[in-house]
Design a protein around this motif. Structure first.
Motif, short mmCIF file in Angstrom:
data_model
loop_
_atom_site.label_atom_id
_atom_site.label_comp_id
_atom_site.label_asym_id
_atom_site.label_seq_id
_atom_site.Cartn_x
_atom_site.Cartn_y
_atom_site.Cartn_z
N ALA A 281 28.90 87.79 64.40
CA ALA A 281 27.62 86.90 64.44
C ALA A 281 27.87 85.60 63.66
O ALA A 281 27.22 84.62 64.58
N ILE A 282 28.82 85.18 62.96
CA ILE A 282 29.26 83.88 62.39
C ILE A 282 29.72 83.12 63.87
O ILE A 282 29.05 82.06 63.86
N ALA A 283 30.67 83.93 64.51
CA ALA A 283 31.05 83.13 65.63
C ALA A 283 29.86 82.56 66.71
O ALA A 283 29.80 81.61 67.15
N VAL A 284 29.13 83.55 66.95
CA VAL A 284 28.04 83.21 67.86
C VAL A 284 27.02 82.19 67.46
O VAL A 284 26.52 81.35 68.02
N ALA A 285 26.81 82.20 66.05
CA ALA A 285 25.95 81.27 65.44
C ALA A 285 26.51 79.76 65.75
O ALA A 285 25.88 78.72 65.86
N GLU A 286 27.85 79.79 65.34
CA GLU A 286 28.65 78.52 65.58
C GLU A 286 28.61 78.24 67.13
O GLU A 286 28.20 76.76 67.23
N LEU A 287 28.63 78.81 67.87
CA LEU A 287 28.67 78.59 69.26
C LEU A 287 27.06 78.01 69.55
O LEU A 287 27.12 77.03 70.37
N ARG A 288 26.18 78.59 69.08
CA ARG A 288 24.95 78.07 69.38
C ARG A 288 24.65 76.71 68.98
O ARG A 288 23.84 76.09 69.47
N ARG A 289 25.03 76.68 67.66
CA ARG A 289 24.82 75.32 66.96
C ARG A 289 25.33 74.27 67.90
O ARG A 289 25.15 73.12 67.89
N MET B 92 41.22 79.12 63.02
CA MET B 92 41.78 80.57 63.33
C MET B 92 40.75 81.09 64.44
O MET B 92 39.74 81.01 64.41
N PRO B 93 41.41 81.48 65.47
CA PRO B 93 40.56 82.04 66.44
C PRO B 93 39.66 83.41 66.41
O PRO B 93 39.91 83.80 65.36
N GLU B 94 38.59 83.36 66.95
CA GLU B 94 37.39 84.34 66.74
C GLU B 94 38.39 85.73 66.51
O GLU B 94 37.95 86.62 65.78
N ARG B 95 39.08 86.21 67.68
CA ARG B 95 39.65 87.19 67.81
C ARG B 95 40.44 87.70 66.60
O ARG B 95 40.42 88.90 65.91
#
Length: 120
Positions: free
Chosen positions: A53-61, A1-4
């Motif tokens: 915050a979860i989506a940003v953490a996933e992007l960083r990982r 599912m997309p972040e939005r």
């Protein structure tokens, strides 16, 4: 599912719950109804921020192995004709003692120019 969509669903659930409570409490005074609405929106925004915050953490990982390390200093490339950037790069490469000596010479030259201009 997309972040939005994840963020929208996270916000909608508490807001819908608050709306349901508002409908059930038809006889509540204005302050209580307003507090219920604010509570629902506050919970919704908090849930939406958590999803972000979860989506940003996933992007960083996912970007960490491919991207440069945080300790690596990256500089934009210098243009050959731009003297200011070349001087800045040279300035950064000097040691602290060299910079102090250059500052002393600059102060002496400035004082000499001041004396010369006052004498004229």
């Amino acid at each position: 599912m997309p972040e939005r969509e994840r963020v929208q669903k996270a916000i909608e659930a508490p807001v819908a719950e608050a709306t349901k409570l508002l409908e059930e409490s038809g006889g509540a005074d204005l302050e209580t109804r307003l507090a219920m609405r604010i509570d629902g929106w506050g919970r919704g925004l908090a849930a939406g921020l958590e999803e972000l915050a979860i989506a940003v953490a996933e992007l960083r990982r996912s970007a960490a192995p491919d991207g440069p390390s945080p300790t690596t200093a990256t500089r934009p490339p210098t243009v050959a004709g731009d003297e200011g950037e070349v001087e800045q790069a040279e300035h950064d490469a000097r040691s602290e003692d060299d910079l102090r000596a250059e500052a002393a010479r600059s102060r002496e030259a400035t004082a000499a120019l001041r004396e010369e201009s006052e004498a004229s």
